[in-house]
Design a protein around this motif. Structure first.
Motif, PDB file in Angstrom:
ATOM      1  N   ILE A  34       0.703  -1.317   0.074  1.00 20.18           N
ATOM      2  CA  ILE A  34      -0.026  -0.027  -0.168  1.00 20.18           C
ATOM      3  C   ILE A  34       0.956   1.198   0.011  1.00 20.18           C
ATOM      4  O   ILE A  34       0.408   2.068  -0.642  1.00 20.18           O
ATOM      5  CB  ILE A  34      -0.822   0.023   1.257  1.00 20.18           C
ATOM      6  CG1 ILE A  34      -1.801  -1.419   1.142  1.00 20.18           C
ATOM      7  CG2 ILE A  34      -1.796   1.191   1.335  1.00 20.18           C
ATOM      8  CD1 ILE A  34      -2.911  -1.337   0.025  1.00 20.18           C
ATOM      9  N   LEU A  35       1.966   1.287   0.635  1.00 22.71           N
ATOM     10  CA  LEU A  35       2.841   2.547   1.028  1.00 22.71           C
ATOM     11  C   LEU A  35       3.653   2.789  -0.430  1.00 22.71           C
ATOM     12  O   LEU A  35       3.961   4.071  -0.533  1.00 22.71           O
ATOM     13  CB  LEU A  35       4.015   2.323   2.098  1.00 22.71           C
ATOM     14  CG  LEU A  35       3.396   2.493   3.158  1.00 22.71           C
ATOM     15  CD1 LEU A  35       4.462   2.151   4.328  1.00 22.71           C
ATOM     16  CD2 LEU A  35       2.830   4.046   3.661  1.00 22.71           C
ATOM     17  N   ARG A  36       3.629   1.856  -1.468  1.00 19.48           N
ATOM     18  CA  ARG A  36       3.978   2.226  -2.677  1.00 19.48           C
ATOM     19  C   ARG A  36       3.068   2.865  -3.367  1.00 19.48           C
ATOM     20  O   ARG A  36       3.180   3.572  -4.640  1.00 19.48           O
ATOM     21  CB  ARG A  36       4.570   0.824  -3.656  1.00 19.48           C
ATOM     22  CG  ARG A  36       5.595   0.105  -3.102  1.00 19.48           C
ATOM     23  CD  ARG A  36       6.068  -0.848  -3.931  1.00 19.48           C
ATOM     24  NE  ARG A  36       5.040  -2.008  -4.231  1.00 19.48           N
ATOM     25  CZ  ARG A  36       5.116  -3.126  -3.875  1.00 19.48           C
ATOM     26  NH1 ARG A  36       5.897  -3.546  -2.806  1.00 19.48           N
ATOM     27  NH2 ARG A  36       4.295  -4.075  -4.142  1.00 19.48           N
ATOM     28  N   TYR A  37       1.829   2.876  -3.180  1.00 19.43           N
ATOM     29  CA  TYR A  37       0.819   3.730  -3.909  1.00 19.43           C
ATOM     30  C   TYR A  37       0.368   5.170  -3.348  1.00 19.43           C
ATOM     31  O   TYR A  37       0.208   6.231  -3.876  1.00 19.43           O
ATOM     32  CB  TYR A  37      -0.444   2.826  -3.819  1.00 19.43           C
ATOM     33  CG  TYR A  37      -0.196   1.764  -4.928  1.00 19.43           C
ATOM     34  CD1 TYR A  37      -0.325   1.863  -6.264  1.00 19.43           C
ATOM     35  CD2 TYR A  37       0.116   0.435  -4.593  1.00 19.43           C
ATOM     36  CE1 TYR A  37      -0.123   0.558  -7.022  1.00 19.43           C
ATOM     37  CE2 TYR A  37       0.297  -0.541  -5.080  1.00 19.43           C
ATOM     38  CZ  TYR A  37       0.207  -0.458  -6.615  1.00 19.43           C
ATOM     39  OH  TYR A  37       0.452  -1.436  -7.342  1.00 19.43           O
ATOM     40  N   THR A  38       0.638   5.119  -1.878  1.00 17.53           N
ATOM     41  CA  THR A  38       0.261   6.237  -1.020  1.00 17.53           C
ATOM     42  C   THR A  38       1.415   6.435  -0.146  1.00 17.53           C
ATOM     43  O   THR A  38       1.701   5.675   0.505  1.00 17.53           O
ATOM     44  CB  THR A  38      -1.123   6.339  -0.585  1.00 17.53           C
ATOM     45  OG1 THR A  38      -1.208   7.568   0.180  1.00 17.53           O
ATOM     46  CG2 THR A  38      -1.318   5.168   0.420  1.00 17.53           C
ATOM     47  N   ASN A  39       1.961   7.400   0.239  1.00 15.47           N
ATOM     48  CA  ASN A  39       3.029   7.719   0.961  1.00 15.47           C
ATOM     49  C   ASN A  39       2.405   8.281   2.410  1.00 15.47           C
ATOM     50  O   ASN A  39       3.209   8.757   3.196  1.00 15.47           O
ATOM     51  CB  ASN A  39       4.251   8.314   0.644  1.00 15.47           C
ATOM     52  CG  ASN A  39       3.845   9.893  -0.053  1.00 15.47           C
ATOM     53  OD1 ASN A  39       2.672  10.281  -0.094  1.00 15.47           O
ATOM     54  ND2 ASN A  39       4.801  10.535  -0.828  1.00 15.47           N
ATOM     55  N   ASN A  40       1.224   8.272   2.431  1.00 15.97           N
ATOM     56  CA  ASN A  40       0.538   8.838   3.842  1.00 15.97           C
ATOM     57  C   ASN A  40       0.311   7.682   4.701  1.00 15.97           C
ATOM     58  O   ASN A  40      -0.398   6.719   4.586  1.00 15.97           O
ATOM     59  CB  ASN A  40      -0.707   9.575   3.599  1.00 15.97           C
ATOM     60  CG  ASN A  40      -1.485   9.885   4.630  1.00 15.97           C
ATOM     61  OD1 ASN A  40      -1.498   9.312   5.644  1.00 15.97           O
ATOM     62  ND2 ASN A  40      -2.057  11.146   4.488  1.00 15.97           N
ATOM     63  N   ARG A  41       0.856   7.449   5.793  1.00 12.87           N
ATOM     64  CA  ARG A  41       0.914   6.321   6.739  1.00 12.87           C
ATOM     65  C   ARG A  41      -0.682   5.986   7.314  1.00 12.87           C
ATOM     66  O   ARG A  41      -1.000   4.896   7.216  1.00 12.87           O
ATOM     67  CB  ARG A  41       1.964   6.584   7.760  1.00 12.87           C
ATOM     68  CG  ARG A  41       1.900   5.503   8.684  1.00 12.87           C
ATOM     69  CD  ARG A  41       3.347   4.546   8.573  1.00 12.87           C
ATOM     70  NE  ARG A  41       3.390   3.728   9.341  1.00 12.87           N
ATOM     71  CZ  ARG A  41       3.776   2.425   9.057  1.00 12.87           C
ATOM     72  NH1 ARG A  41       4.216   2.347   7.676  1.00 12.87           N
ATOM     73  NH2 ARG A  41       3.905   1.397   9.754  1.00 12.87           N
ATOM     74  N   THR A  42      -1.047   7.032   7.528  1.00 15.78           N
ATOM     75  CA  THR A  42      -2.591   6.995   8.136  1.00 15.78           C
ATOM     76  C   THR A  42      -3.615   6.435   7.173  1.00 15.78           C
ATOM     77  O   THR A  42      -4.259   5.533   7.402  1.00 15.78           O
ATOM     78  CB  THR A  42      -3.058   8.308   8.544  1.00 15.78           C
ATOM     79  OG1 THR A  42      -2.286   8.951   9.490  1.00 15.78           O
ATOM     80  CG2 THR A  42      -4.593   8.086   9.203  1.00 15.78           C
ATOM     81  N   GLU A  43      -3.805   6.815   5.647  1.00 14.17           N
ATOM     82  CA  GLU A  43      -4.292   6.243   4.620  1.00 14.17           C
ATOM     83  C   GLU A  43      -3.713   4.798   4.522  1.00 14.17           C
ATOM     84  O   GLU A  43      -4.751   4.147   4.187  1.00 14.17           O
ATOM     85  CB  GLU A  43      -3.983   7.185   3.447  1.00 14.17           C
ATOM     86  CG  GLU A  43      -4.694   8.391   3.332  1.00 14.17           C
ATOM     87  CD  GLU A  43      -4.320   9.355   2.021  1.00 14.17           C
ATOM     88  OE1 GLU A  43      -3.328   8.801   1.187  1.00 14.17           O
ATOM     89  OE2 GLU A  43      -4.819  10.265   1.895  1.00 14.17           O
ATOM     90  N   ALA A  44      -2.264   4.755   4.516  1.00 12.94           N
ATOM     91  CA  ALA A  44      -1.868   3.206   4.238  1.00 12.94           C
ATOM     92  C   ALA A  44      -2.593   2.179   5.468  1.00 12.94           C
ATOM     93  O   ALA A  44      -2.908   0.997   4.981  1.00 12.94           O
ATOM     94  CB  ALA A  44      -0.428   3.258   4.541  1.00 12.94           C
TER      95      ALA A  44
END
Length: 189
Positions: A34-44
């Motif tokens: 998931i972090l490869r797609y979004t670098n926002n930890r909360t969203e991830a």
């Protein structure tokens, strides 16, 4: 110790201990996807939990490979695809990140520098954050997740040629970013 197959069968029976084992075993892997797609930890974190909800709802659809020792690898690939699609669906609803121009592959020159092949995986993942979102997504799907251009085109509702062009642009941008990183590294040493 339970066999992996028994844990999955426990999840199918809605056994909470089996679900907990799967959750704890694959949380880190799904977070990395998931972090490869979004670098926002909360969203991830939210997307990882959404992925597990989807996994547990559809776990009865998971097909064990004929050779049981490969079951865990097959399961990991299966949940990885669910995670990728969950992240893309989230990004699609969050905003419209695609601005598609009608362009052809021939219009995009291919650089002859082959810096990408010398990159370490960690270096690529760090540099990916600097790519425009659509390029990062297509690079992830094609180079890391193993999707075909045809599959990517269906996901984003774009022509296959656009997927190829975005991938080419992503690789060119990564080459530039990598070259700049090398130059900065040598200048500071």
């Amino acid at each position: 110790m339970l066999r992996f197959e028994d844990v999955i069968k426990g999840c199918i029976r809605n056994d909470n201990k089996s679900k907990e084992m799967v959750y704890k075993s694959f949380y880190g892997y799904l977070m990395a996807v998931i972090l490869r797609y979004t670098n926002n930890r909360t969203e991830a974190e939210e997307l990882v939990n959404d992925t597990f909800i989807k996994v547990f709802k559809s776990i009865h659809l998971f097909i064990f490979p004929s050779e049981i020792p490969y079951a865990e690898k097959a399961f990991k690939a299966w949940i990885g695809k669910i995670a990728s699609r969950t992240a893309i669906d989230f990004l699609r609803t969050r905003k419209s990140f695609l601005s598609i121009d009608d362009f052809t592959e021939e219009a995009e020159p291919v650089s002859s520098i082959n810096v990408i092949s010398a990159l370490n995986v960690k270096d690529i993942l760090k540099l990916l954050d600097d790519l425009p979102e659509i390029q990062r997504l297509i690079f992830n799907l094609f180079e890391i997740e193993g999707f075909s251009h045809q599959e990517i085109a269906k996901i984003f509702k774009i022509p296959e040629s656009s997927s190829r062009v975005y991938l080419t642009r992503a690789k060119q941008k990564l080459r530039t970013l990598y070259s700049n990183t090398l130059i900065n590294t040598y200048e500071t040493n």
